[in-house]
Structure formats: structure tokens, C-alpha cells
Enzyme design. Structure first.
Site, PDB file in Angstrom:
ATOM      1  N   SER A  70       0.744  -1.183  -0.015  1.00  0.00           N
ATOM      2  CA  SER A  70       0.038  -0.197  -0.197  1.00  0.00           C
ATOM      3  C   SER A  70       0.800   1.354  -0.094  1.00  0.00           C
ATOM      4  CB  SER A  70      -0.723  -0.129   1.282  1.00  0.00           C
ATOM      5  OG  SER A  70      -1.611  -1.465   1.429  1.00  0.00           O
TER       6      SER A  70
HETATM    7  N1  SAH Z   1      -0.681  -5.032   4.098  1.00  0.00           N
HETATM    8  C1  SAH Z   1       0.058  -5.263   2.825  1.00  0.00           C
HETATM    9  C2  SAH Z   1      -0.732  -5.024   1.472  1.00  0.00           C
HETATM   10  C3  SAH Z   1      -1.569  -6.068   1.156  1.00  0.00           C
HETATM   11  S1  SAH Z   1      -2.056  -6.366  -0.366  1.00  0.00           S
HETATM   12  C4  SAH Z   1       1.455  -4.589   3.204  1.00  0.00           C
HETATM   13  O1  SAH Z   1       1.820  -3.929   3.659  1.00  0.00           O
HETATM   14  O2  SAH Z   1       2.298  -4.998   1.994  1.00  0.00           O
HETATM   15  C5  SAH Z   1      -3.499  -7.513   0.129  1.00  0.00           C
HETATM   16  C6  SAH Z   1      -3.109  -8.673   0.511  1.00  0.00           C
HETATM   17  O3  SAH Z   1      -4.407  -9.303   0.948  1.00  0.00           O
HETATM   18  C7  SAH Z   1      -2.415  -9.519  -0.710  1.00  0.00           C
HETATM   19  O4  SAH Z   1      -1.099  -9.937  -0.155  1.00  0.00           O
HETATM   20  C8  SAH Z   1      -3.438 -10.899  -0.821  1.00  0.00           C
HETATM   21  O5  SAH Z   1      -2.718 -12.065  -1.009  1.00  0.00           O
HETATM   22  C9  SAH Z   1      -4.158 -10.672   0.512  1.00  0.00           C
HETATM   23  N2  SAH Z   1      -5.440 -11.392   0.546  1.00  0.00           N
HETATM   24  C10 SAH Z   1      -6.483 -11.114  -0.323  1.00  0.00           C
HETATM   25  N3  SAH Z   1      -7.748 -12.192   0.166  1.00  0.00           N
HETATM   26  C11 SAH Z   1      -7.276 -12.714   1.237  1.00  0.00           C
HETATM   27  C12 SAH Z   1      -7.574 -13.799   2.004  1.00  0.00           C
HETATM   28  N4  SAH Z   1      -8.979 -14.133   2.048  1.00  0.00           N
HETATM   29  N5  SAH Z   1      -6.961 -13.839   3.217  1.00  0.00           N
HETATM   30  C13 SAH Z   1      -5.761 -13.572   3.457  1.00  0.00           C
HETATM   31  N6  SAH Z   1      -5.024 -12.579   2.658  1.00  0.00           N
HETATM   32  C14 SAH Z   1      -5.808 -12.307   1.750  1.00  0.00           C
END
Ligand code: SAH
Length: 222
Positions: A70
């Protein structure tokens, strides 16, 4: 001597950090505890490859498995809205690069972070270990179901967009607890909301427009 021969002062680590913090403040990140943790945690460690040199810009960037780290100001604003306290246990859904979890780890007692992609969990764990962040537990799980064994949580931060706040996550929030989650259709602009659990139900506040990758049910292939 032309300008090109001068050392580029703007690229010194100290200057870069100043610019990074200035951007955060100018976009509304004002909580001194959040700013001080974000000053300490080097975002550059969480980004590899061709985008590494853009780590200090206020922009989202690609990470493996087709996901994104993000935008720093959004990390700051979400953290500030979550208001984690020193004794809190926090669940983060969507480990991604691990950056947001590392920021949370500097503000509360324990962070559980889950991702549906094993590769992202493993790479994040290696970074947490390297940084000595021993209060983070990362695991592969479908975060839309929460983490029942570790619940209830004081705070829950969802960093992928759901159509609605997932029911299991609402159920795993303590009374008085706060969840911050982007909601809306995955391919459109979404709204970041803050849900506070009260004695009798849930209060909802709309915070701002955001754009996140979707929350996908089930585990990933990698
Ligand atoms: N917080 C992260 C950015 C996250 S991007 C950072 O600081 O870099 C969103 C993430 O959510 C992705 O890695 C994706 O794989 C995860 N995601 C999406 N659906 C999900 C689910 N049902 N359970 C766990 N993770 C999930």
C-alpha cells in the site's frame, strides 16, 4: 562544473527520510506515535527488484503474487484510524510485503498477520526475523474467516477490499474493539470504513476513498 557533476543531495538517506515523513504529514498522518514508527521502519526492506528505488515515494508498488504494497500515507492513515494501544492484540488480514504488520508491531503487544499466499508469508517472516520483530506471528490462512483460535482481537485491520465487512471478523472483535476495512466492489473505488463494536452492536464511520486489491476467499496457489 555542471549540475550533473554535483552530488545529488536529495538522495542522501537522511533527505529521503525527511521527504518521506513530510509526505505523510501533508497527507494527514499526524499521530506522533505512527510517524515515529514509520520513521523507524525502512519501507525499502519490503520491496525488492525493479521498484526498490521507489520505496520512499508515496505510491503503492507491485509485490510478488500479483499483489501491492500500500501507499505509505494510506498505511499511516489506516494505522491512525485503528488507534492500536500498547497492550493490544491485533489481527491484520493481508500480510502482503509485511510492511503494515511491521508498523503495527511497533505500536501494540502482538500482531497476527495472515495471507492466502504462502510465498508472501514466508518472505515477510524472514524480514520480521531480520528486523528482530518477535511480536508478529505470520501464517497462511483465509483471513476472511479471521483467526478463531487467537480471537477475540482488540483491533482488526483488513488490507484487501471486501464487499462488506466479513461476518467472522466482526464476530472476532472484542467489545470496544475497532476494525478498519476497505469495502466496495473490487474493481472500483472503495470506501475505507471504521467499525467499532459496542455493547449492543456496531458503529460505522466512513473515512475516505481508497483502492485496494480484492479480498479473495480460499488459499492461493503460491
Ligand atoms: N498489508 C500489505 C498489503 C496487502 S495487499 C502490505 O503492507 O504490504 C493485500 C493482500 O491481501 C495480498 O497480499 C493478498 O494476497 C491478501 N489477501 C487477499 N485475500 C485474502 C484472504 N482471504 N485472506 C488472506 N489474505 C488475503
Amino acid at each position: 562544473m555542471s549540475d550533473d557533476d554535483l552530488p545529488d543531495q536529495d538522495d542522501s538517506p537522511a533527505e529521503r527520510k525527511m521527504r518521506f515523513l513530510f509526505q505523510l504529514r501533508s497527507r494527514g498522518v499526524t499521530d506522533p506515535r505512527v510517524l515515529s514508527v514509520m520513521e523507524r521502519i525502512d519501507r525499502g526492506i519490503f520491496i525488492r527488484g525493479q521498484f526498490a528505488d521507489r520505496a520512499y515515494e508515496d505510491t503503492p508498488l507491485p509485490i510478488p503474487c500479483g499483489q501491492t504494497i500500500s501507499q505509505p500515507s494510506v498505511v499511516g492513515l489506516m494505522t491512525q484510524a485503528l488507534n492500536p494501544r500498547p497492550r493490544d492484540t491485533v489481527l491484520e488480514v493481508g500480510t502482503g510485503s509485511g510492511y503494515q504488520a511491521a508498523v503495527l508491531a511497533g505500536l501494540c503487544r502482538r500482531v497476527y498477520t495472515v495471507d492466502r499466499h504462502r510465498r508472501l508469508v514466508q518472505e515477510s517472516e524472514a524480514i520480521f526475523q531480520k528486523l528482530g520483530l518477535s511480536n508478529i506471528t505470520a501464517q497462511v490462512a483465509d483471513g476472511s474467516r479471521g483467526l478463531p483460535d487467537q480471537s477475540p482481537f482488540d483491533r482488526i485491520l483488513v488490507t484487501a477490499a471486501a464487499e462488506d465487512p466479513p461476518g467472522p471478523l466482526l464476530a472476532q472483535l472484542k467489545i470496544g474493539g475497532i476494525m478498519v476495512v476497505p469495502v466496495g466492489q473490487s474493481d472500483a473505488v472503495q470506501t475505507l470504513i471504521r467499525v467499532t463494536r459496542t455493547d449492543t452492536g456496531f458503529d460505522y464511520d466512513e473515512l475516505r476513498q481508497v483502492r485496494f486489491v480484492p479480498l479473495v476467499e480460499g488459499l492461493g496457489q503460491t
